[in-house]
Design a protein around this motif. Structure first.
Motif, PDB file in Angstrom:
ATOM      1  N   GLU A 130       0.830  -1.211   0.000  1.00  0.00           N
ATOM      2  CA  GLU A 130       0.000   0.000   0.000  1.00  0.00           C
ATOM      3  C   GLU A 130       0.862   1.257   0.000  1.00  0.00           C
ATOM      4  O   GLU A 130       0.539   2.255  -0.658  1.00  0.00           O
ATOM      5  N   GLY A 131       1.973   1.225   0.740  1.00  0.00           N
ATOM      6  CA  GLY A 131       2.894   2.360   0.722  1.00  0.00           C
ATOM      7  C   GLY A 131       3.519   2.540  -0.650  1.00  0.00           C
ATOM      8  O   GLY A 131       3.603   3.656  -1.172  1.00  0.00           O
ATOM      9  N   VAL A 132       3.937   1.439  -1.258  1.00  0.00           N
ATOM     10  CA  VAL A 132       4.546   1.493  -2.585  1.00  0.00           C
ATOM     11  C   VAL A 132       3.505   1.904  -3.632  1.00  0.00           C
ATOM     12  O   VAL A 132       3.812   2.652  -4.571  1.00  0.00           O
ATOM     13  N   ASN A 133       2.271   1.436  -3.483  1.00  0.00           N
ATOM     14  CA  ASN A 133       1.207   1.821  -4.401  1.00  0.00           C
ATOM     15  C   ASN A 133       1.013   3.341  -4.408  1.00  0.00           C
ATOM     16  O   ASN A 133       0.852   3.961  -5.461  1.00  0.00           O
ATOM     17  N   TYR A 134       1.048   3.933  -3.229  1.00  0.00           N
ATOM     18  CA  TYR A 134       0.922   5.395  -3.120  1.00  0.00           C
ATOM     19  C   TYR A 134       2.048   6.076  -3.893  1.00  0.00           C
ATOM     20  O   TYR A 134       1.820   7.046  -4.621  1.00  0.00           O
ATOM     21  N   LEU A 135       3.272   5.546  -3.747  1.00  0.00           N
ATOM     22  CA  LEU A 135       4.415   6.126  -4.460  1.00  0.00           C
ATOM     23  C   LEU A 135       4.267   5.959  -5.964  1.00  0.00           C
ATOM     24  O   LEU A 135       4.457   6.903  -6.735  1.00  0.00           O
ATOM     25  N   HIS A 136       3.921   4.742  -6.377  1.00  0.00           N
ATOM     26  CA  HIS A 136       3.878   4.450  -7.810  1.00  0.00           C
ATOM     27  C   HIS A 136       2.756   5.195  -8.529  1.00  0.00           C
ATOM     28  O   HIS A 136       2.894   5.530  -9.709  1.00  0.00           O
ATOM     29  N   THR A 137       1.663   5.447  -7.847  1.00  0.00           N
ATOM     30  CA  THR A 137       0.592   6.237  -8.490  1.00  0.00           C
ATOM     31  C   THR A 137       1.063   7.662  -8.739  1.00  0.00           C
ATOM     32  O   THR A 137       0.501   8.364  -9.592  1.00  0.00           O
ATOM     33  N   ARG A 138       2.097   8.095  -8.018  1.00  0.00           N
ATOM     34  CA  ARG A 138       2.690   9.409  -8.212  1.00  0.00           C
ATOM     35  C   ARG A 138       3.983   9.331  -9.014  1.00  0.00           C
ATOM     36  O   ARG A 138       4.759  10.285  -9.048  1.00  0.00           O
ATOM     37  N   LYS A 139       4.216   8.178  -9.640  1.00  0.00           N
ATOM     38  CA  LYS A 139       5.390   7.952 -10.492  1.00  0.00           C
ATOM     39  C   LYS A 139       6.701   8.100  -9.717  1.00  0.00           C
ATOM     40  O   LYS A 139       7.718   8.548 -10.261  1.00  0.00           O
ATOM     41  N   ILE A 140       6.675   7.739  -8.443  1.00  0.00           N
ATOM     42  CA  ILE A 140       7.874   7.794  -7.614  1.00  0.00           C
ATOM     43  C   ILE A 140       8.363   6.368  -7.359  1.00  0.00           C
ATOM     44  O   ILE A 140       7.601   5.522  -6.899  1.00  0.00           O
ATOM     45  N   ALA A 141       9.630   6.110  -7.676  1.00  0.00           N
ATOM     46  CA  ALA A 141      10.253   4.826  -7.375  1.00  0.00           C
ATOM     47  C   ALA A 141      11.160   5.002  -6.162  1.00  0.00           C
ATOM     48  O   ALA A 141      11.923   5.964  -6.094  1.00  0.00           O
ATOM     49  N   HIS A 142      11.081   4.092  -5.216  1.00  0.00           N
ATOM     50  CA  HIS A 142      11.890   4.186  -4.005  1.00  0.00           C
ATOM     51  C   HIS A 142      13.339   3.805  -4.287  1.00  0.00           C
ATOM     52  O   HIS A 142      14.274   4.459  -3.834  1.00  0.00           O
ATOM     53  N   PHE A 143      13.548   2.708  -5.009  1.00  0.00           N
ATOM     54  CA  PHE A 143      14.853   2.210  -5.439  1.00  0.00           C
ATOM     55  C   PHE A 143      15.756   1.721  -4.310  1.00  0.00           C
ATOM     56  O   PHE A 143      16.917   1.412  -4.558  1.00  0.00           O
ATOM     57  N   ASP A 144      15.266   1.646  -3.086  1.00  0.00           N
ATOM     58  CA  ASP A 144      16.101   1.090  -2.012  1.00  0.00           C
ATOM     59  C   ASP A 144      15.238   0.339  -0.999  1.00  0.00           C
ATOM     60  O   ASP A 144      15.448   0.437   0.205  1.00  0.00           O
ATOM     61  N   LEU A 145      14.263  -0.406  -1.516  1.00  0.00           N
ATOM     62  CA  LEU A 145      13.419  -1.210  -0.636  1.00  0.00           C
ATOM     63  C   LEU A 145      14.204  -2.418  -0.153  1.00  0.00           C
ATOM     64  O   LEU A 145      14.754  -3.181  -0.957  1.00  0.00           O
ATOM     65  N   LYS A 146      14.273  -2.596   1.153  1.00  0.00           N
ATOM     66  CA  LYS A 146      14.981  -3.711   1.786  1.00  0.00           C
ATOM     67  C   LYS A 146      14.515  -3.774   3.236  1.00  0.00           C
ATOM     68  O   LYS A 146      13.911  -2.818   3.749  1.00  0.00           O
ATOM     69  N   PRO A 147      14.748  -4.895   3.923  1.00  0.00           N
ATOM     70  CA  PRO A 147      14.260  -5.027   5.303  1.00  0.00           C
ATOM     71  C   PRO A 147      14.673  -3.885   6.222  1.00  0.00           C
ATOM     72  O   PRO A 147      13.888  -3.464   7.081  1.00  0.00           O
TER      73      PRO A 147
END
Length: 365
Positions: A130-147
């Motif tokens: 859900e957090g990533v969905n919010y980012l992606h709907t705004r065309k934002i990539a995190h690029f450092d998702l990890k534990p």
């Protein structure tokens, strides 16, 4: 132009407004400390980012990159993403005042549990999605998702609230604009990053596949005995569901992971596809029952996760150096490799996977 940029951040001593307390963490060019706003008594996290002092220097972070992180944080407001409160600047640092996320890392929390079903696990994965969905709907990539960048707001409740942190590598993906770069944490980077191919939101989905694999087993899907083996495993999509770790894992969960760890970005699950996958959103009672009955072997998880946390010889910088050499062989300009782009703000904790039989190319590639 330079003056207008300077005006973005408050030119004020952060120590005049906040009481700075103990260090919470540190990275290549950043230190995070607990702080308390003197006026309100509210606790926050102060992220001190070391500024690069000259074009010739390789120490510190360029103002452009700091501004990118700040602008992205100012744009986003979601329950599963850390919130930016304020920004200050002095001669040496830019200081981000962030929401204090004090519940620790999700995986540390899971390692302390006595039992965990897949149904419970998907509650955490769904929050990440859900957090990533919010980012992606705004065309934002995190690029450092990890534990290490998946934190808990408060671990004292049964299903703690997840917060995604560290947007130092996040980028806005613009339609029609090709974006290539080399950055991230080796264990979690997508094949297109290793191959220096155009990047997009799909890179985050690959990382979610790796995270889910680790969450269900404690083991890491691509980490080899050395850096070259790790990168080769990633580009070949060379992984397997080891029986030792996945004997109690449902086919639904394996299918979810397999559809994320796909080399072709066009065939990889999108964030919307992931949210609607039957493992996350069961379509019938039998699928609900499968999730309840399938359990995670927490003894294995703890053993493997402890090994994950060991500090080994890997680093994001070494990944950058390796790929820099590869690019030079291809005749590409090494100037594309900016130091900041090869590092995360958080020190890289890496994994040593249990030695296994010779690896074969996965049928999921």
């Amino acid at each position: 132009m330079w003056i207008s940029r300077m005006a973005v951040f408050k030119q004020q001593r952060v120590e005049d407004l906040y009481s700075i307390a103990e260090e919470l963490g540190s990275g290549q060019f950043a230190i995070v400390k607990r702080c308390q706003e003197k006026k309100t008594g509210v606790n926050y996290a102060a992220k001190f980012i070391k500024k690069r002092q000259s074009r010739a220097s390789r120490r510190g972070v360029t103002r452009e990159e700091i501004e990118r992180e700040v602008n992205i944080l100012r744009e986003i407001k979601h329950p599963n993403i850390v919130t930016l409160h304020d920004v200050y600047e002095n001669k040496t640092d830019v200081v981000l005042i962030l929401e204090l996320v004090s519940g620790g890392e999700l995986f540390d929390f899971l390692a302390q549990k006595e039992s965990l079903s897949e149904e419970e696990a998907t509650r955490f994965i769904k929050q990440i999605l859900e957090g990533v969905n919010y980012l992606h709907t705004r065309k934002i990539a995190h690029f450092d998702l990890k534990p290490e960048n998946i934190m808990l707001l408060d671990k004292s409740i049964p299903v703690p609230h997840i917060k995604l942190i560290d947007f130092g590598l996040a980028h806005k993906i613009e339609d029609g604009v090709e974006f290539k770069n080399i950055f991230g944490t080796p264990e979690f980077v997508a094949p297109e990053i290793v191959n220096y191919e155009p990047l997009g939101l799909a890179a985050d989905m690959w990382s979610i596949g790796v995270i889910t694999y680790i969450l269900l087993s404690g083991a890491s899907p691509f980490l080899g005995e050395n850096k070259q083996e790790t990168l080769s495993n990633i580009t070949a999509v060379n992984y397997e569901f080891d029986e030792e770790f996945f004997s109690h894992t449902s086919d639904l969960a394996k299918d979810f992971i397999s559809k994320l760890l796909v080399q072709d970005t066009r065939k990889r699950l999108s964030i919307q596809d992931a949210l609607s996958h039957v493992w996350i959103m069961p379509k019938d009672k039998s699928q609900v029952l499968v999730r309840k009955r399938s359990v995670i072997n927490l003894e294995n998880f703890r053993k493997q996760y402890v090994r994950r946390r060991w500090k080994l010889s890997y680093s994001v910088v070494s990944l950058c150096n390796h790929l820099s050499r590869s690019l030079k062989k291809k005749g590409l300009d090494s100037e594309v490799l900016k130091p900041r782009n090869c590092e995360s703000d958080v020190e890289d904790d890496t994994v040593k996977r249990k030695p296994s039989l010779p690896r074969r190319r996965s049928s999921t590639s």
